[in-house]
Each structure stands twice: as structure tokens, then as C-alpha cells.
Write a protein that holds these residues in place. Sequence first.
Motif, short mmCIF file in Angstrom:
data_model
loop_
_atom_site.label_atom_id
_atom_site.label_comp_id
_atom_site.label_asym_id
_atom_site.label_seq_id
_atom_site.Cartn_x
_atom_site.Cartn_y
_atom_site.Cartn_z
N LEU A 277 40.19 81.98 -7.09
CA LEU A 277 39.95 82.33 -5.69
C LEU A 277 38.45 82.49 -5.49
N LEU A 278 37.90 81.62 -4.66
CA LEU A 278 36.45 81.59 -4.47
C LEU A 278 36.05 82.12 -3.10
N THR A 279 34.93 82.81 -3.07
CA THR A 279 34.38 83.25 -1.80
C THR A 279 32.86 83.25 -1.92
N GLU B 73 44.88 74.87 -3.11
CA GLU B 73 45.21 73.51 -3.52
C GLU B 73 45.41 73.49 -5.02
N GLN B 74 46.37 72.68 -5.47
CA GLN B 74 46.55 72.56 -6.91
C GLN B 74 45.33 71.88 -7.51
N TYR C 82 45.37 76.59 -9.66
CA TYR C 82 45.10 76.34 -8.24
C TYR C 82 43.70 76.87 -7.94
N TYR C 83 43.10 76.36 -6.89
CA TYR C 83 41.91 77.04 -6.38
C TYR C 83 42.16 77.39 -4.92
N GLY C 84 41.52 78.47 -4.49
CA GLY C 84 41.65 78.91 -3.11
C GLY C 84 40.28 79.28 -2.60
N LEU C 85 40.10 79.15 -1.30
CA LEU C 85 38.82 79.50 -0.69
C LEU C 85 39.11 80.43 0.46
N LEU C 86 38.36 81.51 0.56
CA LEU C 86 38.53 82.32 1.75
C LEU C 86 37.26 83.06 2.10
N ALA D 77 34.24 74.57 4.40
CA ALA D 77 34.25 75.34 5.65
C ALA D 77 35.34 76.40 5.65
N ARG D 78 36.28 76.29 4.71
CA ARG D 78 37.31 77.34 4.57
C ARG D 78 36.71 78.67 4.15
#
Lengths: 227, 227
Positions: free
Chosen positions: A23-25, A82-83, A103-107, A156-157
Motif C-alpha cells: 500500500l503506497l502513499t 491491482e494484482q 497486490y499494490y494499492g495507492l491512496l 493520480a490515485r
Amino acid sequence: MEKNQSTGNDALAAPAVSVDIVLLTLIDKKLQVALVKSRSSYLNGQLALIGGTVHPDEDKTLDHAVHRILAKRGGLKKIFVEQLYTFGSRDRDDRGWSVSVAYYGLLPITELEKNEQELTFYPVDKLPKLPFDHKKIVNTAVERVRGKGGYSTIPARLLGQKFSMLQMKQIYSAVLGEEIDMAAFRRKVLSLGIVRTTNEKVRLGRATRPSELFELVPGVVNFDSRI
Amino acid sequence: MEKNQSTGNDALAAPAVSVDIVLLTLIDKKLQVALVKSRSSYLNGQLALIGGTVHPDEDKTLDHAVHRILAKRGGLKKIFVEQLYTFGSRDRDDRGWSVSVAYYGLLPITELEKNEQELTFYPVDKLPKLPFDHKKIVNTAVERVRGKGGYSTIPARLLGQKFSMLQMKQIYSAVLGEEIDMAAFRRKVLSLGIVRTTNEKVRLGRATRPSELFELVPGVVNFDSRI
């Protein structure tokens, strides 16, 4: 499919299957990854990626497992994920053959602040010691996001729903790990038609003039040209 | 990682893990996928993707499982494969929660002819009935290869080591599913520096003049511009 699934309980036990989420920010203009203290007795509270085993009784799909775990460990709902890649080997976990579907996630950090959570953040290039191949998983995610950064709206997420052109440039700059010229960036983004004005303005930070706020044009995800 | 792996044998058995390979080649100018008669009693000889369960005692990694299965079912060695996507859910196999780590592979038909094998080929848009979500896996692979086709040398894996410009154009045309202008293609490929001449010529088919043979420049995989 050559073996019956019911043979999975003997010496050739099926591999353990977990999902792990990078999970990236963006914090302090740096791409940072969320880590949690592991609840497994094996890891004894060590910092690790947000993750857990698939629960065959609760999870309908791998994606469902990811969202269940994000909700449980970070109080996080409706996160863009996204996987990324599936890591599976005899050696990644001392306890035996294991598979991690990563998975990676962006928020946006603003979303994180809203949530009751137990996450801590580390810059992706200054990670603490992590268990298993979690460091490799983080690096794979960063590479993917950087690779996509040039030709997609995915970075941009990391922005809120509305953002100024400067905020957007800072995000792309942080993701790509390089300085970007503001005037050229603005021209490119507008010409690509990936954002549109919201007709709103806000005064950001110590700026003397209010900034125009933009939002993503729905449906545009990839574009050919590099930012 | 919240559950101990040893809990995997009760009602919450770990998902069955298999690998499935979408092996693509070009036959009659069409992208075709290799299928095999399944050896599982459950599938009773039905045509399916080349695949099988991970054998924790034999396979060191997921990639090793892929190459073991390619060797066993198709007599295929040293095949170019890339991980595609991991499909996992409660519903994809009636027998219970299962995970398929899908790969795609590309190889020249000339390589296939060398091998003793039990493969049959179907055009990717004219598939027979396939078990589980194998049709979806094929479609995902085709989408990936088409998406990459425009800006990578990956489709060139369908060519032998040496190839004429016409053969290369035919491959890209088949992969992208669109006609490509020969003169423009030649100019583009040469200007991108992805191929180099071998200084060899052969007479192909009923051509009156011998064709120059090219090979890929090692190390070039991706390029920005669309072919």
C-alpha cells in the motif's frame, strides 16, 4: 490438475496461499509503503506488509481476501488495488512451500488520516528489515508503478478527488523519481485530456493566489505519451 | 500470515495451487493456443490448457513448476514464458477453492515441430469448450500480448532466431490483429534499432529474390513508439 485436490493433505500438502499488499502513499513528497506489526506468532510482532492467508470459508476470490484484510488491518475500504505478481517457492518461508499473491494499492494520505488504523509508513528506499521476500515485493511494486507512471493515470490515485496542477506534478515527480518542468507538465496533461477543471479554486498552503482544482476525466487510464 | 500453515488440513484447507500455461504460436497467420487432453480423472480427457498442480516435493518455484509441466506434456524446453495473472476463487473449480497462477509463452511453430508432443492447436478466437476459467485465461493472455505487441519485441519470440522483414511484419500483424503497411513497418523497425542484419539471405517460399535475414538486437525488449 493432474492430482486430485484431496491428495493435498499428505506429504505433498498444497502450498500455503496468502495475499500481501504493497500500500503506497505520498508523505513528505516521498513514496512510502504501509507496514503493520504482524499478528502471526511466527513473526512475533515484526513489521511486515499488510497481508494474510486466504480464508477459504470467508473469501470468495483473491480480490475479496485483499479487501477483507485491508479492512481488518487498516480500516481501509474501497481502496484502488491491482494484482502485482505471484511469488511462490519452497524457500520464501522456512515453514514450507508458500505462495503470496501480491497486490499494490495507492491512496491519498488524506484518506489514511480518516481511518482508525495501525499502519506505519516507511519510504520505499529506506525499508526496515522485512520478513520473507517482502522487500522484493515492495521493489516489484515500485518498479511497476514507476513504469506505469509515465503513461497512465494510475499515480493520480495518490491524489484526492480534486487537485491542483502543482499537486499533480508533485505526485508524478515523486512516483517517477525525477524533477518535472511545471509548464511542460501542465501543457502535456491538458493536451492529453486526462484531467478537466472542476471550476473550483482553493488557496493552498502559503500561496498568494488561489489554485484551480482539477479532476480526472473518468475512463481515461492509459495514454501513449510519456508525461 | 495470520494462520499457522499447519491449520491447512482441516475444513479451512489451503487452496489447491496449479499453474496453467497459455502457449501461443502462429499457424496459418493466426495466433493459436496449445491445448492438451487433460490426464485428470475429473476432466476425463477434455481439452484444456497445459497445466498441473504445483508439486511441493519437486518444484522449487512456480517457474520451475511451469517448466516441469511444459517438458512433461509438450516435450518443450527453454520456452519463453512470463507470468500473466493469478486467478483464485471459490467458484472456478467445483471441488473447492483453487488458485491458478497463469503464464503465457510464445514460441515459433518450427520449434514445436521439432518436439515429440501431444499438443493440439486452436485459433484463439475459435476455442473449443474449455474447463474451469481456461477461456478467460486465454483471453487475458491474448490481451496482454496484443497490448505489448505494439511496443515490445515480445511478439518476435514467435519468430525463429533469424527472420525476414516480411516474416516479422506478418507476426506483428497477426498479434495485433490488424494489417500493417510493409514499407512503414520496415522503416520503423530499422529506426528503432531493435533488429540487425545477419548478412545472410535466403529464398523464402515462391519469392523470386532472396530475402535479407535479420535477428533481434539482444537486450532490447521495450520501446516507446507503437509499431
